[in-house]
Design an enzyme around this catalytic site. Structure first.
Site, short mmCIF file in Angstrom:
data_model
loop_
_atom_site.label_atom_id
_atom_site.label_comp_id
_atom_site.label_asym_id
_atom_site.label_seq_id
_atom_site.Cartn_x
_atom_site.Cartn_y
_atom_site.Cartn_z
N LYS A 12 0.99 -1.11 0.20
CA LYS A 12 0.22 0.07 0.12
C LYS A 12 0.81 1.35 -0.03
CE LYS A 12 -4.01 -0.22 0.68
NZ LYS A 12 -5.25 -0.28 -0.29
N THR A 57 -3.36 -5.45 0.86
CA THR A 57 -2.91 -4.33 0.99
C THR A 57 -3.54 -3.45 2.05
OG1 THR A 57 -4.08 -3.24 -0.59
CG2 THR A 57 -1.75 -4.18 -1.43
N HIS A 259 19.89 28.40 -12.52
CA HIS A 259 20.66 29.30 -13.14
C HIS A 259 19.97 30.80 -12.69
CE1 HIS A 259 22.92 26.48 -15.19
NE2 HIS A 259 21.75 25.81 -15.85
#
Length: 310
Positions: A12, A57, A259
């Site tokens: 999960k 899960t 930059h």
């Protein structure tokens, strides 16, 4: 059979769990995003659809929340260790558990002084603001005998407004970049470091202190390095951590070069880069991407490259 099953795992992903600890009127927050991946004897479920070896899960999700209550969350690493140990030791078909955790930091809101019109406002200890800096990360892997703990952070934005240069590089017919002898150096740090704690017989690191110290040394190295390249700064950051923290053997960085370009103000009759400062355009893309691993001498690299790169 023309095909065979390769590596597989299930679990999960992204279970958001917020644990509030109440120490009288003072509250504490741990805010985690936990992903569980389990692997082992899972051939039958792929070949025939038999779920005999499959832990749902949904059960792994419930375990995350139950453990947050039963064990608390001392640190992301410790919580992941509790979960990994549980899944491998409680379920025979599960041979390896990998727990990935992101931790979102909160800080306490400073309240008003005694002159506040709100009665008792200076006693408030339960209000927080989400920190807008990095996200802490950890990945815990356990195979029933050995542990691997890879922790780190991402989205830690840093900048040096000077003490950075870039010149002497290769030039060809397509090179237009001008050499820089005083530039802005900025990046969003993504880093993963691997601990040399691998089994229960070893003394476990203090996970909270280790994270704080690794982050501190990383920032100090960034600030204190007169940089001739971002690669040089990266190496200094990694070396500072390795040399200062004996529990860490390896660290991998992914550093985008954010930059900053001087804006042309001549059309407005203005000189931009002057003694009292300058105005820059911060470009978000494209950007240079500098990546490397720094290791303790004699140690083999184990941090997967894809944990940090694009």
């Amino acid at each position: 059979m023309p095909t065979i099953l390769g590596q597989n795992q299930y679990g999960k992903a992204e279970n958001r769990v917020v644990r509030i600890t109440r120490d009288g009127d003072t509250h504490h927050i741990k805010d985690l995003n936990v992903s569980v991946a389990l692997s082992g004897d899972m051939d039958d479920v792929h070949y025939s659809g038999s779920n005999a070896n499959v832990l749902p899960t949904d059960t792994t999700k419930n375990t995350v929340y139950a453990f947050a209550k039963e064990h608390g969350i001392e640190s992301a690493e410790q919580f992941g260790i509790h979960l990994a140990r549980h899944f491998v030791t409680s379920q025979e078909p599960i041979e390896v558990a990998r727990i990935r955790i992101e931790e979102y930091a909160w800080e306490r809101i400073a309240t008003s002084d005694g002159n506040s019109k709100f009665i008792g406002a200076d006693e408030v200890k339960h209000s927080f603001v989400r920190k807008g800096q990095e996200t802490r990360t950890t990945q815990i892997t356990f195979d029933g005998e050995k542990w691997e703990v890879i922790s780190g952070l991402k989205d830690l934005t840093v900048m040096n407004s000077t003490n950075s240069e870039f010149w002497g590089y290769v030039k060809d017919r397509y090179t237009t970049l001008k050499e820089a002898y005083d530039r802005i150096l900025a990046t969003d740090v993504s880093a993963r470091w691997r601990y040399n704690w691998t089994d229960d017989e070893q003394r476990m690191p203090n996970w909270e202190k280790s994270y704080e110290q690794a982050r501190k040394h990383m920032l100090q190295a960034f600030a204190e390095t007169y940089s001739l390249s971002l690669q040089q700064t990266l190496y200094q950051m990694g070396s500072r951590i390795i040399n200062s923290r004996s529990e860490i053997d390896e660290i991998r960085f992914s550093l985008p070069n954010n930059h900053h370009f001087l804006v042309d103000l001549e059309p407005f009759g203005l000189e931009n880069d002057t003694a009292d400062g300058a105005v820059y355009f911060a470009a978000d893309r494209p950007y240079g991407l500098i990546e490397a691993t720094v290791l303790r001498d004699g140690v083999e690299p184990k941090i997967p490259v894809e944990m940090t790169n694009l």
